[in-house]
Design an enzyme around this catalytic site. Sequence first.
Site, PDB file in Angstrom:
ATOM      1  N   GLY A  83      62.064  39.878  43.448  1.00 28.77           N
ATOM      2  CA  GLY A  83      62.146  38.556  44.042  1.00 28.77           C
ATOM      3  C   GLY A  83      62.143  37.461  42.987  1.00 28.77           C
ATOM      4  N   GLY A 161      68.824  45.705  52.558  1.00 25.96           N
ATOM      5  CA  GLY A 161      69.266  45.940  51.186  1.00 25.96           C
ATOM      6  C   GLY A 161      68.708  47.247  50.660  1.00 25.96           C
ATOM      7  N   ILE A 163      65.784  48.229  49.422  1.00 28.10           N
ATOM      8  CA  ILE A 163      64.479  48.705  49.871  1.00 28.10           C
ATOM      9  C   ILE A 163      64.561  49.251  51.289  1.00 28.10           C
ATOM     10  CG2 ILE A 163      62.135  47.986  50.474  1.00 28.10           C
ATOM     11  CD1 ILE A 163      62.287  46.009  48.115  1.00 28.10           C
ATOM     12  N   ARG A 184      72.543  38.854  57.943  1.00 26.00           N
ATOM     13  CA  ARG A 184      73.561  37.854  58.277  1.00 26.00           C
ATOM     14  C   ARG A 184      74.871  38.540  58.669  1.00 26.00           C
ATOM     15  NH1 ARG A 184      73.892  34.294  53.612  1.00 26.00           N
ATOM     16  NH2 ARG A 184      71.971  33.385  54.419  1.00 26.00           N
ATOM     17  N   ARG A 186      76.961  42.547  58.946  1.00 29.07           N
ATOM     18  CA  ARG A 186      76.786  43.995  59.023  1.00 29.07           C
ATOM     19  C   ARG A 186      77.029  44.639  57.664  1.00 29.07           C
ATOM     20  NH1 ARG A 186      80.523  48.078  59.450  1.00 29.07           N
ATOM     21  NH2 ARG A 186      79.611  50.072  60.099  1.00 29.07           N
ATOM     22  N   ARG A 243      57.890  39.122  51.035  1.00 33.73           N
ATOM     23  CA  ARG A 243      57.107  38.005  50.531  1.00 33.73           C
ATOM     24  C   ARG A 243      56.282  37.451  51.684  1.00 33.73           C
ATOM     25  NH1 ARG A 243      57.950  39.586  46.087  1.00 33.73           N
ATOM     26  NH2 ARG A 243      58.836  38.473  44.305  1.00 33.73           N
ATOM     27  N   ASP A 267      51.714  44.199  52.475  1.00 33.53           N
ATOM     28  CA  ASP A 267      51.550  44.306  51.020  1.00 33.53           C
ATOM     29  C   ASP A 267      51.666  42.944  50.374  1.00 33.53           C
ATOM     30  OD1 ASP A 267      51.149  45.743  48.592  1.00 33.53           O
ATOM     31  OD2 ASP A 267      53.296  45.556  48.163  1.00 33.53           O
ATOM     32  N   HIS A 291      49.546  43.503  47.032  1.00 30.26           N
ATOM     33  CA  HIS A 291      50.890  43.483  46.443  1.00 30.26           C
ATOM     34  C   HIS A 291      51.067  44.622  45.428  1.00 30.26           C
ATOM     35  CE1 HIS A 291      54.474  40.568  45.631  1.00 30.26           C
ATOM     36  NE2 HIS A 291      54.861  41.827  45.629  1.00 30.26           N
ATOM     37  N   GLY A 293      53.443  47.059  45.742  1.00 32.15           N
ATOM     38  CA  GLY A 293      54.726  47.704  45.968  1.00 32.15           C
ATOM     39  C   GLY A 293      55.370  48.335  44.756  1.00 32.15           C
TER      40      GLY A 293
END
Length: 325
Positions: A83, A161, A163, A184, A186, A243, A267, A291, A293
């Site tokens: 991020g 995406g 993850i 947003r 497909r 986030r 997380d 956090h 991850g």
Amino acid sequence: MSVSRAFKVLVSHPQVPVAALQLLRSRGAETIICQSVPPSRDEILEKVGGVDAIYWAHYQPLNAAILDAAGPQLRAVSTMSSGIDFADVEEFKRRQIPLGHTPGVVKNSVADLAIGLMIAAGRHFHAGRRDIETSQWLTEQIDWRMGVEIRDSVVGFFGFGGISQAIAKRLQCWDVDKIIYTTRNRKENDIDYKAEHVPFERLLQESDFLVVAAPLTNETRERFNAKAFAQMKCSAVFVNVARGGLVNQVDLHKALSSGQIFAAGLDVTTPEPLPADSPILKLPNCVVLPHLGTQTMKTTIEMSLLAANNIINAIEDKPMVSPAY
């Protein structure tokens, strides 16, 4: 610029893996390593002047103040993070300074943790531990601490995406009923995961487990609020590995404490670190992690090397391996 010539790189954190530092030095870098933990902005501003690149290994604001302090010779910046909500991307674009980050390599460790949170929240791990600690372990009630299973469930993703797709890949052998997702547009490869693109309202209404794994943007900020939770099943498990800012945490607390949704696994929170007296920590049906991850050595080393290669490529006048814009 050839990497045979020395170039200066400011490294914002002293605990960046040695492998990344060695890679940079092997390609001609002089590494200027900040020593403060947590990183001191004053130290960074003091040392950043005149460097050719910045290796940003923490989450403090990465903005015009840093770029101004570095000077006009600055040629590249890479974060050691997926991020980049702490970076002023528009300022980088305006100045035409390449900005890199490390999204792809985090997907596996975060996916493992997300499934762990799905199970931990759905099966009362936190409440069960509290029951043991308070001598409330009940052995005579059949319906005590009944949880929900991943088997035969509808698993929904906000964001699809790397993850989310890594989670969906793992779930192929968990006998889920259906995988749905909201983005947003497909994803062309969704057939690989037997996943269906659906509107946000259907995601909320149909998901038994809803996993948030999308970037924090102005569009996604607090997308999960009272209105959203009101549309979810009362048996739904909500998981956030993205986030904290995507969720209105006060509204989540109300949804959990009122039984509007079944449980949550987080997380990420707002703020981070979360204060020890935060109301969300008092809830028996909310599993909260600090956090974690990407907190495996394998993934951290991979992130560090990708950030280093982003910088090396930019110094060589090549495209970054993983550009942020």
